[in-house]
Scaffold this motif. Structure first.
Motif, PDB file in Angstrom:
ATOM      1  N   HIS A  36       0.823  -1.204   0.000  1.00 25.39           N
ATOM      2  CA  HIS A  36       0.000   0.000   0.000  1.00 25.39           C
ATOM      3  C   HIS A  36       0.859   1.256   0.000  1.00 25.39           C
ATOM      4  CE1 HIS A  36       0.450  -0.160   4.453  1.00 25.39           C
ATOM      5  NE2 HIS A  36       0.201   1.139   4.418  1.00 25.39           N
ATOM      6  N   THR A  51      -7.192  -3.652  -6.543  1.00 24.63           N
ATOM      7  CA  THR A  51      -6.902  -2.468  -5.745  1.00 24.63           C
ATOM      8  C   THR A  51      -8.090  -2.107  -4.868  1.00 24.63           C
ATOM      9  OG1 THR A  51      -7.693  -0.860  -7.371  1.00 24.63           O
ATOM     10  CG2 THR A  51      -5.403  -1.533  -7.547  1.00 24.63           C
ATOM     11  N   TRP A  57      -4.920   5.874   1.406  1.00 24.80           N
ATOM     12  CA  TRP A  57      -4.058   4.760   1.009  1.00 24.80           C
ATOM     13  C   TRP A  57      -4.704   3.881  -0.053  1.00 24.80           C
ATOM     14  CZ3 TRP A  57       0.657   5.449   2.684  1.00 24.80           C
ATOM     15  CH2 TRP A  57       0.855   6.184   3.848  1.00 24.80           C
ATOM     16  N   ARG A  58      -3.911   3.469  -1.034  1.00 29.01           N
ATOM     17  CA  ARG A  58      -4.337   2.491  -2.040  1.00 29.01           C
ATOM     18  C   ARG A  58      -3.589   1.202  -1.757  1.00 29.01           C
ATOM     19  NH1 ARG A  58      -6.232   3.318  -7.051  1.00 29.01           N
ATOM     20  NH2 ARG A  58      -5.393   5.437  -7.086  1.00 29.01           N
ATOM     21  N   SER A  59      -4.337   0.094  -1.619  1.00 27.29           N
ATOM     22  CA  SER A  59      -3.731  -1.235  -1.470  1.00 27.29           C
ATOM     23  C   SER A  59      -3.804  -1.952  -2.810  1.00 27.29           C
ATOM     24  CB  SER A  59      -4.474  -2.061  -0.416  1.00 27.29           C
ATOM     25  OG  SER A  59      -4.276  -1.509   0.856  1.00 27.29           O
TER      26      SER A  59
END
Length: 174
Positions: A36, A51, A57-59
């Protein structure tokens, strides 16, 4: 590891193994990892990743099979595109890795950092206007063929340079 790029650049993020126990003996080849980072600075290019976004936050989760074509300490490579975000840098955290076959394996992956280049620092870094307005509109029409229109405004008076880049990141107009 630190990776630097300009907004619009494509980068290759190596997914590196720092240490492993039983990796070769365990005969594991299938994996799934999750990382992330700040969602405003990086976006995956590859369509075969999963995603999710949680706050800022981007995982990214990706499955694959370990191959011998990469360096021994490199598990995978993830293509991302850099963007003009709400900050100039983001840590890249590795959350987990799961091996889908073979014996139990203990693995440590390498976290890193991404730094955005080409930001004007005069008067303090300003990436967005204080009221949250987008200062550069999308081109019309999109995609542009022979002629297109872009609307932009400046947060404050000053000398400004606008670069138009194609899909490959090449500057076509200044």
């Amino acid at each position: 590891q630190s990776i630097q790029a300009y907004a619009g650049d494509h980068i290759i993020l190596p997914i590196s193994i720092i240490t492993s126990r039983n990796l070769d003996k365990g005969a594991a080849t299938g994996y799934q990892y999750t990382i992330h980072f700040n969602k405003s600075l990086l976006a995956p290019v590859q369509p075969y990743v999963s995603t999710t976004v949680n706050g800022r936050w981007r995982s990214v989760t990706k499955q694959g099979v370990r191959t011998a074509t990469l360096a021994p300490s490199t598990l995978d490579q993830l293509e991302l595109i850099a963007a003009l975000g709400d900050t100039t840098a983001t840590p890249i955290y590795f959350d987990s890795i799961v091996w889908s076959n073979g014996k139990a394996i203990r693995t440590t992956l390498d976290s890193g950092q991404f730094v955005l280049l080409g930001i004007c620092r005069a008067g303090g870094t300003r990436l967005f206007s204080e009221d949250g307005r987008v200062l550069l509109s999308a081109s019309r029409p999109n995609p542009v063929h022979d002629f297109g229109t872009l609307d932009y405004s400046l947060a404050e008076p000053g000398s400004t340079q606008l670069l138009i880049r194609d899909m490959l990141g090449r500057t076509v107009r200044t």
